[in-house]
Every structure is written in C-alpha cells, then in structure tokens.
Design a protein around this motif. Sequence first.
Motif, PDB file in Angstrom:
ATOM      1  N   LYS A 174       0.845  -1.197   0.000  1.00  0.00           N
ATOM      2  CA  LYS A 174       0.000   0.000   0.000  1.00  0.00           C
ATOM      3  C   LYS A 174       0.873   1.237   0.000  1.00  0.00           C
ATOM      4  O   LYS A 174       1.927   1.268   0.620  1.00  0.00           O
ATOM      5  CB  LYS A 174      -0.905   0.027   1.227  1.00  0.00           C
ATOM      6  CG  LYS A 174      -1.957  -1.056   1.211  1.00  0.00           C
ATOM      7  CD  LYS A 174      -2.904  -0.917   2.385  1.00  0.00           C
ATOM      8  CE  LYS A 174      -3.935  -2.007   2.372  1.00  0.00           C
ATOM      9  NZ  LYS A 174      -5.029  -1.773   1.496  1.00  0.00           N
ATOM     10  N   GLY A 175       0.420   2.245  -0.739  1.00  0.00           N
ATOM     11  CA  GLY A 175       1.068   3.547  -0.697  1.00  0.00           C
ATOM     12  C   GLY A 175       2.287   3.730  -1.569  1.00  0.00           C
ATOM     13  O   GLY A 175       3.090   4.621  -1.308  1.00  0.00           O
ATOM     14  N   LEU A 176       2.443   2.912  -2.623  1.00  0.00           N
ATOM     15  CA  LEU A 176       3.554   3.155  -3.551  1.00  0.00           C
ATOM     16  C   LEU A 176       3.334   4.499  -4.236  1.00  0.00           C
ATOM     17  O   LEU A 176       2.228   4.817  -4.668  1.00  0.00           O
ATOM     18  CB  LEU A 176       3.627   2.061  -4.615  1.00  0.00           C
ATOM     19  CG  LEU A 176       4.035   0.671  -4.156  1.00  0.00           C
ATOM     20  CD1 LEU A 176       3.972  -0.294  -5.336  1.00  0.00           C
ATOM     21  CD2 LEU A 176       5.425   0.689  -3.560  1.00  0.00           C
TER      22      LEU A 176
ATOM     23  N   ALA B 157       4.116   7.023  -7.376  1.00  0.00           N
ATOM     24  CA  ALA B 157       4.524   6.943  -8.774  1.00  0.00           C
ATOM     25  C   ALA B 157       4.589   8.342  -9.371  1.00  0.00           C
ATOM     26  O   ALA B 157       3.964   9.277  -8.875  1.00  0.00           O
ATOM     27  CB  ALA B 157       3.534   6.093  -9.566  1.00  0.00           C
ATOM     28  N   SER B 158       5.336   8.462 -10.448  1.00  0.00           N
ATOM     29  CA  SER B 158       5.415   9.733 -11.173  1.00  0.00           C
ATOM     30  C   SER B 158       4.017  10.213 -11.507  1.00  0.00           C
ATOM     31  O   SER B 158       3.127   9.417 -11.802  1.00  0.00           O
ATOM     32  CB  SER B 158       6.202   9.552 -12.463  1.00  0.00           C
ATOM     33  OG  SER B 158       7.526   9.196 -12.197  1.00  0.00           O
ATOM     34  N   GLY B 159       3.836  11.508 -11.475  1.00  0.00           N
ATOM     35  CA  GLY B 159       2.542  12.089 -11.801  1.00  0.00           C
ATOM     36  C   GLY B 159       1.643  12.273 -10.598  1.00  0.00           C
ATOM     37  O   GLY B 159       0.484  12.611 -10.731  1.00  0.00           O
ATOM     38  N   GLY B 160       2.170  12.021  -9.401  1.00  0.00           N
ATOM     39  CA  GLY B 160       1.384  12.231  -8.190  1.00  0.00           C
ATOM     40  C   GLY B 160       0.376  11.125  -7.924  1.00  0.00           C
ATOM     41  O   GLY B 160      -0.673  11.376  -7.348  1.00  0.00           O
ATOM     42  N   PHE B 161       0.679   9.915  -8.333  1.00  0.00           N
ATOM     43  CA  PHE B 161      -0.238   8.796  -8.114  1.00  0.00           C
ATOM     44  C   PHE B 161       0.216   7.962  -6.933  1.00  0.00           C
ATOM     45  O   PHE B 161       1.410   7.757  -6.724  1.00  0.00           O
ATOM     46  CB  PHE B 161      -0.334   7.922  -9.367  1.00  0.00           C
ATOM     47  CG  PHE B 161      -0.932   8.641 -10.532  1.00  0.00           C
ATOM     48  CD1 PHE B 161      -2.292   8.866 -10.599  1.00  0.00           C
ATOM     49  CD2 PHE B 161      -0.131   9.125 -11.547  1.00  0.00           C
ATOM     50  CE1 PHE B 161      -2.842   9.553 -11.659  1.00  0.00           C
ATOM     51  CE2 PHE B 161      -0.671   9.810 -12.618  1.00  0.00           C
ATOM     52  CZ  PHE B 161      -2.037  10.024 -12.673  1.00  0.00           C
TER      53      PHE B 161
END
Length: 89
Positions: free
Chosen positions: A26-28, A30-34
Amino acid sequence: MLLQSYDGYLYLLPALPNALPNGWVKGLKASGGFEIDLDWKNSKLNKITIKSTIGGNARIRVAKNLNLQSKSSFTSAKGENTNEYYQFD
C-alpha cells in the motif's frame, strides 16, 4: 519490481520476483502524483487502487489477459494528458 513509471505509463508488477508469488503493498508513489495499492495472488494482479493527488490521466500497463471486475472504473485515455508531470516536449 512492483511498479515502474516510464514513458508516461505506470507499469504494474513488471518484474515480480519468483520469491513473492503472493503479497500486497500500500502507498507506492509513482510519477505524476499517483498513489498505488497492489494485491497479487499466484504472481497475477488481483486488486489495484490508484489515487491521484494532482489529477490527470493514469496510463496503465499490465500483463495480458487481465479481467476487470469493475470496468466502469476504467476508461481509455484519450488526447493529451493534463497531468503536469507527463508533459513531453
């Protein structure tokens, strides 16, 4: 590898180690604010949750033959991505 952000896409479980056939995270970030939560069984994606902190399209790549139970949550991305982190010159 559980997640990769590359070339404007989010790749889910692109290189899952054989030692982890079952698991969750949970909570990875990612680029782009995801923010991404993943659950997998028998080395296959079982459940995903993707949250956007700044908006825009999340373009996702997964293994072939993925069966979606909640297809209404997904739509094909069209046009330019409004997410500022996926703007390419």
